[in-house]
Design an enzyme around this catalytic site. Structure first.
Site, PDB file in Angstrom:
ATOM      1  N   TYR A   1       0.863  -1.186   0.000  1.00  0.00           N
ATOM      2  CA  TYR A   1       0.000   0.000   0.000  1.00  0.00           C
ATOM      3  C   TYR A   1       0.887   1.219   0.000  1.00  0.00           C
ATOM      4  O   TYR A   1       1.841   1.306   0.781  1.00  0.00           O
ATOM      5  CB  TYR A   1      -0.905  -0.005   1.231  1.00  0.00           C
ATOM      6  CG  TYR A   1      -1.787   1.214   1.386  1.00  0.00           C
ATOM      7  CD1 TYR A   1      -1.602   2.104   2.454  1.00  0.00           C
ATOM      8  CD2 TYR A   1      -2.812   1.492   0.488  1.00  0.00           C
ATOM      9  CE1 TYR A   1      -2.414   3.219   2.610  1.00  0.00           C
ATOM     10  CE2 TYR A   1      -3.637   2.604   0.631  1.00  0.00           C
ATOM     11  CZ  TYR A   1      -3.434   3.467   1.693  1.00  0.00           C
ATOM     12  OH  TYR A   1      -4.236   4.570   1.845  1.00  0.00           O
TER      13      TYR A   1
ATOM     14  N   ASP B   1       9.365   2.841  -1.048  1.00  0.00           N
ATOM     15  CA  ASP B   1       8.374   3.518  -0.221  1.00  0.00           C
ATOM     16  C   ASP B   1       8.688   3.157   1.242  1.00  0.00           C
ATOM     17  O   ASP B   1       8.302   2.096   1.722  1.00  0.00           O
ATOM     18  CB  ASP B   1       6.959   3.073  -0.602  1.00  0.00           C
ATOM     19  CG  ASP B   1       5.933   3.622   0.375  1.00  0.00           C
ATOM     20  OD1 ASP B   1       4.723   3.336   0.183  1.00  0.00           O
ATOM     21  OD2 ASP B   1       6.308   4.321   1.328  1.00  0.00           O
TER      22      ASP B   1
ATOM     23  N   LYS C   1       5.173   9.327   8.415  1.00  0.00           N
ATOM     24  CA  LYS C   1       5.034   8.770   9.763  1.00  0.00           C
ATOM     25  C   LYS C   1       6.104   9.287  10.738  1.00  0.00           C
ATOM     26  O   LYS C   1       6.060  10.429  11.173  1.00  0.00           O
ATOM     27  CB  LYS C   1       4.991   7.242   9.689  1.00  0.00           C
ATOM     28  CG  LYS C   1       3.769   6.735   8.876  1.00  0.00           C
ATOM     29  CD  LYS C   1       3.702   5.237   8.841  1.00  0.00           C
ATOM     30  CE  LYS C   1       2.693   4.746   7.846  1.00  0.00           C
ATOM     31  NZ  LYS C   1       1.305   4.735   8.341  1.00  0.00           N
TER      32      LYS C   1
END
Ligand code: KE4
Length: 428
Positions: free
Chosen positions: A146, A241, A269
């Protein structure tokens, strides 16, 4: 006796009238595990407190950012000090230069970068750079990975979509989705065959270099070698990623752990210390193509926001201190070993897979290496396991397709509480 969640139930009823599922991000609705999602009132260190007063040892870690635990006093102080100087200027600031220099120290492959406000923005923008510098439309991703909800990436995405069993999302134009090629994670032959056939059309390969959105799944050495080889051979960019793995599997992310030099990297994050921050960047030859130096456009009102930058800078400063990351990694190993021992003693088929400070309990009798094997796990059992942990004050992420995150605030007491609860929950 299920613990009383009256306030959360009332809040969910009100919320559901105004927000889909009563939440601002799908996975929070607990559809993957069932039951009422506790509405969280506050958090401190390794602990959450819900609106009904229940306290939980937290392994969701707000999906990764809380590597120093919640409400770290020095991070809070940095945010408050920044707020007193103004929350947003829409103009360059010294703190953004400090932040970029800090990111560069941790990620030498990121020669130039741009701050944005989410992991989705970082990944979406990195794709645009890859397509812009190569002049190619095709991208390659891996089923179960994702990368946020940009249209091109919502093709067999993992995480929330995998939980809902929806392989692609309505609303993504078919003529856009056709440019996204989806392979199985760790599938070396599939990767080589695709590039053999379509190499000249492919702008990039984007992947989670350690998966977290179908549970914690490491790449094989052969897969990492093939990714670097085929992208170089065909002039495609390799995009790591590291929104989740950055500062999580190692201070310098998976690229440090595995010794890979990706063309572009996405961060999020942890880099924002719990406030909205994403970063994308990489080789200067590519990033100099980004506006205003070059023609590839990307912009953002709150990019490099002073509060988010202050939170991120203080987090990275504290994380740089010797032993800080290592302590959380050691705690993670202790928890993982304890869970493996308890599952074996209970005769429960479970794979506890971990890298650095993230781990996943898969109810499976075989190692989990890709989306197919992740989907074949006993997710109903994970739902019962999750609910039994929650009853005992341990909060795992509400999906078998997610990773647990350990912080520097998790200590021996939290480990003891977790393993005691798991011993009971494994029998659920
Ligand atoms: P955000 O847009 O949610 O900040 O980042 C998207 C993203 C990109 N890349 C990776 C590897 C990610 O894990 C994410 C977001 N992760 C999910 C958790 N699996 C966020 C939680 C949620 O969607 O609510």
């Amino acid at each position: 006796m299920p613990h009383d969640l009256s306030r959360s139930k009332d809040l969910l009823e009100r919320a559901a009238r105004l927000m889909p599922g009563g939440v601002n991000s799908p996975v929070r609705a607990f559809k993957g595990v069932g039951g009422t999602p506790p509405f969280i009132k506050s958090a401190q260190g390794a602990w959450l407190t819900d609106e009904d007063g229940h306290r939980y040892v937290d392994y969701c870690g707000t999906w990764g950012p809380a590597i120093l635990g919640h409400a770290h006093p020095q991070v809070v102080a940095a945010i408050c000090a920044a707020a007193g100087r103004g929350t947003s200027f829409g103009a360059p600031t010294a703190a953004e230069v400090d932040m970029a220099e800090a990111v560069r120290r941790y990620y030498p492959s990121i020669e130039m970068m741009r701050m944005v406000s989410s992991g989705t923005e970082a990944c979406m923008s990195a794709l645009r750079v890859a397509r812009g510098v190569t002049g190619r439309d095709g991208i390659v991703k891996f089923e179960g990975c994702y990368h946020g909800h940009a249209d091109s990436l919502l093709v067999k995405a993992g995480s929330g979509l995998a939980t809902f069993g929806v392989p692609t999302s309505p609303g993504v134009p078919a003529d856009l989705a056709q440019h996204t090629h989806t392979l199985a994670y760790n599938d070396v032959a599939g990767l080589e065959a695709l590039f053999e056939k379509r190499g000249g059309e492919l702008a990039c390969v984007i992947l989670e270099p350690v998966c977290g959105n179908m549970g914690c799944i490491p790449p094989s050495a052969a897969f990492l070698e093939a990714l670097q080889r085929v992208t170089k051979a065909h002039g495609a960019l390799l995009i790591f990623d590291e929104v989740m793995t950055g500062f999580r599997v190692a201070r310098g992310g998976a690229q440090q752990l595995f010794g890979v030099d990706p063309d572009l990297t996405c961060l999020g994050k942890v880099v924002g210390g719990g406030l909205p921050v994403g970063v994308y960047g990489g080789k200067a030859e590519y990033m100099r193509q980004v506006s205003p130096d070059g023609p590839i456009y990307q912009a953002g009102t709150l990019s490099g926001n002073p509060l988010a930058t202050a939170a991120g800078l203080e987090t990275l400063r504290l994380l740089a201190e010797p032993g800080v990351f290592e302590g959380a990694a050691e705690t993670t190993a202790t928890i993982v070993e304890g869970l493996r021992r308890l599952a074996a003693e209970a005769g429960v088929a479970a794979q506890v897979q971990h890298v650095g400070t993230m781990f996943t309990v898969f109810f499976s009798d075989a190692p989990v290496t890709d989306f197919a094997t992740a989907a074949a796990c006993d997710h109903a059992r994970f739902g019962r396991f999750h609910g039994a942990l929650l009853e005992q004050g341990v909060y795992f992420p509400p999906s078998g397709y997610e990773a647990c995150f350990v912080s520097t605030a998790h200590g021996p007491y939290e480990v003891e509480r977790t393993l005691d609860a798991a011993k009971v929950a494994l029998g659920a």
